[in-house]
Design an enzyme around this catalytic site. Structure first.
Site: not given
Ligand code: BGC
Length: 760
Positions: A287
């Site tokens: 993540d």
């Molecule tokens: C989120 C993810 C997301 C990623 C990219 C993160 O802050 O937890 O779910 O896919 O950002 O945007």
């Protein structure tokens, strides 16, 4: 910790046990062979570059300046394997050309984005879509979202989010399928098949956030999760397992600590469970910033240690933090990271690029017309999806549907004309101007009526953030006291001069998002007060709820005659709501969460184990002094404009061997006056065994459409797979002889009951 992988049957074995095809890896041997041939030509720096995924952001992040030139240089040097957050087709093509023409090995960039519930056309937010209990529809919707994103040059979505969520204070409850592992698994499978189903437009899905992110302490986003191994296996992992079986090509490792080990550095989770037990062969992306965060979370000593521990855990791609990019070369030089390990990290990423046909079709084919063409093509499906997702919670005196001859319709409440919010959270590319608000939808539908709107109160985000406007509509500027007074009065005047009031209340989409937890489930702002003031006028009131977390309806559920949860329905929200209010569509959605009476009950979920009861009297029971323990509305509940009977439950046998299958059949009849849908649900309970099993668990469901008076037989099966669980006492998966209860009905409170035995 016990080495579970040594004890557990693999997903493949379980699938075979249940007579299903084993998990299909998305990658073929040819993809892997080509990846190896490429690896043989690459320098260590180029391999590390493939593991690096920077944000294409308007903010300077992790050393990447937001100016396009800075990206160009990194691309020329082969330092960017993937980019996220770039959705402009022309810019995608420009950067892709640089990668293909000016980098040494001409390796295309994999462009990824959060295509969560649409791209040009928004479909209902995931928890809304799951409330349709219609996996085929969900699959079709994600196939359309993938098609839209593909034209823009994207080949990868960071969806589906398959986290089980049992705490509505957590804003990201919006992105999953609710509280139940069986329903969650069905929706995970459907979404993976939808995203990845086209051979014409290959696309990649991501199962996220691996794993246990939804169990955040206190419902606070990013906070640690503490989950026992049996809960992890039986509750939190089934949707991931189903997604891996369906062939998901990537998995995103979560942010938070799981049992005091950050998920993105967690060997047990990412190696033992994901790869060894589940047989996942794709690649893991962290993540955002999660590899760098291994230091922040008090796990890694410094960024070098973070890079090493991310690599050891098997995180292939570093989203956002550039820790791999900046640290791995030194680790290699010092012998702290073997070349073979670097190859293992890069191989599935390169193989995926071959699998997606990216080397042959690297560019966006979008033209200036694509957005409007996609919208025109997908609007009807989005409207149907929003209709099938809505859940009717109350309809006293058959207030709904409204008579088409209704003359004066007052739409009151802050959500009535907020088109952009109707797209819901994570609708980052959809345009509010394409979206149909409730007022607009009602005006089109009730042509002969006077449809008028007054917000009455404002909905202001409690804690404005520096990101406001970046991930959704900007919060409004608060009214002056004088203006607030004027608006309040205008709303009540409008209600007085109407035949029916449609209250449009809820939360801003941004409140049902990341870093958006709430400590209360009350309608934010003065909405509850407004609802009570309008209701006191004595007009018929329909409450439409726009939010994804179940809000506190304790008062409304006994005072407001009609209540419908509309979630955020996407681009066609207003038209769908109008169809539903007019009876041109009939609600058939069902709750995917147990609806709490108030926040004090959280977490409340139906699949709990039986509580201790020392003495047979009403006092000695698990209860609050001030509140029943039951939810306000049960999981699986939802009304219709028609009525149904579910009767004559028959089991194929009263006893079966451990590997046998029992079929439960019921007769479903539409006993009402309109064609409508019912969701037939089967719940199972194992009475005794090596562990205490939940009082009931969903193990089968089917949504059927019936004409008035029509009957249908529905059969659902309970086989070894439905009876297998992870037993803490045995430290393994078990399928045990026992006595079982079966209930079939229209919610988790189904009463139609039968029992059978599984013999040793
Ligand atoms: C989120 C993810 C997301 C990623 C990219 C993160 O802050 O937890 O779910 O896919 O950002 O945007």
């Amino acid at each position: 910790m016990i080495k579970l992988h040594a004890l557990l049957p693999s997903v493949v074995a379980l699938a075979l046990l249940a007579g299903q095809a084993p998990a299909q890896s998305a990658l073929t041997t040819d993809d892997l062979r080509r990846a190896d041939a490429l690896l043989a030509q690459m320098t260590p720096a180029e391999k590390i570059g493939q593991l690096n995924q920077p944000f294409y952001f308007k903010l300077p992040i992790a050393g990447f300046k937001a100016d396009p030139v800075s990206y160009e240089d990194h691309i020329r040097r082969g330092e960017i394997g993937s980019l996220l957050f770039l959705t402009d087709a022309a810019e995608i093509n420009r950067l892709q050309k640089i990668a293909l023409n000016e980098s040494r090995l001409h390796i295309p960039i994999l462009f990824g984005f959060d295509v969560i519930h649409g791209f040009d056309t928004e479909f209902p937010v995931p928890i809304g879509a799951a409330s349709s209990w219609d996996p085929e529809m969900v699959q079709r919707a994600q196939a359309m979202a993938a098609e839209e994103a593909w034209h823009a040059g994207l080949r990868w979505s960071f969806a589906p989010m398959v986290d089980i969520a049992r705490d509505p204070r957590w804003g990201r409850i919006s992105e999953g399928a609710g509280e139940d592992p069986f329903l969650g698994a069905a929706m995970a499978r459907a979404q993976v098949l939808g995203f990845q189903g086209s051979s014409e437009r290959p696309f990649l899905a991501t199962l996220k956030h691996f794993a246990g992110y939804g169990a955040a302490t206190g419902g606070r986003d990013y906070d640690a999760s503490y989950i026992s191994e049996e809960q992890l296996q039986n509750v939190y992992l089934p949707p991931f397992r189903a997604g891996v079986e369906a062939g998901a090509g990537s998995v995103m490792s979560a942010y938070m600590d799981l049992n005091d080990v950050p998920a993105s550095g967690n060997v047990h989770l990412l190696r033992e469970i994901l790869r060894e037990q589940m047989g996942f062969h794709g690649f893991v992306v962290s993540d955002a910033f999660a590899v760098g965060s291994l230091v922040t979370q008090g796990f890694a000593k410094d960024p070098a240690d973070a890079a090493q521990r991310g690599a050891i855990a098997g995180v292939n791609m570093d989203m956002g933090s550039a820790t791999y990019l900046n640290q791995m070369k030194a680790l290699l030089d010092k012998g702290q990271l073997p070349t073979s390990q670097l190859d293992d990290l890069a191989r599935p990423i390169l193989a995926t690029k071959y699998h997606l046909g990216l080397f042959d079709h690297p560019f966006s084919d979008a033209t200036g017309q694509t957005h409007s063409e996609m919208l025109a093509k997908h609007r009807p499906a989005a409207r149907l999806a929003a209709e099938r997702s809505a859940v009717l919670l109350r309809n006293e005196g058959h207030l709904l549907p409204l008579a088409k001859s209704t003359k004066r319709i007052a739409v009151i409440g802050p959500m009535g004309d907020r088109a952009e919010d109707m797209n819901g959270p994570w609708s980052l590319t959809a345009k509010g101007t394409d979206t149909v608000s409730v007022v607009a939808g009602l005006k089109t539908k009730f042509v002969g009526a006077n449809v008028r709107f007054a917000p009455g109160v404002q909905l202001i985000k409690e804690f404005p953030s520096s990101f406001d406007g970046m991930f959704g509509p900007k919060p409004e500027t608060p009214w002056s006291a004088e203006e607030a007074e004027k608006q309040w009065k205008a709303a009540l005047d409008l209600a007085r001069n109407s035949d029916v009031v449609v209250m449009t209340l809820g939360e801003l989409a941004a409140m049902d998002f990341e870093y958006s937890s709430r400590s209360s489930l009350q309608l934010p702002g003065r909405q509850q007060e407004l609802l009570q003031a309008v209701q006191a006028l004595g007009k018929p009131v329909v409450l439409l709820l726009f939010s994804t977390r179940p809000l506190d309806l304790a008062w409304a559920s006994s005072h407001v005659p009609a209540i419908m949860d509309c979630f955020f329905g996407g681009t066609e929200t207003g038209n769908a709501v109008a169809d539903l209010l007019a009876g041109d569509a009939v609600p058939g959605g069902k709750l995917t969460v147990s609806w709490p009476r108030n926040v004090g009950q959280v977490p409340v979920f139906y699949a709990h184990t039986a509580s201790h009861k020392p003495y047979d009297s009403p006092e000695f029971t698990s209860r609050y002094w001030d509140l029943p323990t039951s939810p306000l509305y049960p999981f699986g509940f939802g009304l219709s404009y028609s009525t149904f009977s579910i009767s004559n439950l028959r089991l194929s046998a009263k006893s079966s061997p451990v590997d046998g299958t029992t079929t439960a059949t019921v007769t479903v009849t539409n006993t009402g006056k309109v064609a409508a849908d019912e969701v037939v649900q089967l719940y199972l309970h194992q009475r005794y065994g090596s562990g205490s099993r939940p009082v009931r668990e969903l193990k089968g469901f089917r949504r059927v459409t019936l004409a008035p008076g029509q009957s249908q037989e529905v059969s659902l099966t309970v086989g070894p797979k439905e009876r297998t669980y992870f037993s803490a006492a045995k430290g393994s998966w078990v399928t045990e002889p026992s006595d079982f209860d079966v209930w079939v009905g229209d919610s988790s409170e189904a009463t139609l009951h039968e029992s059978f035995s599984v013999l040793p």
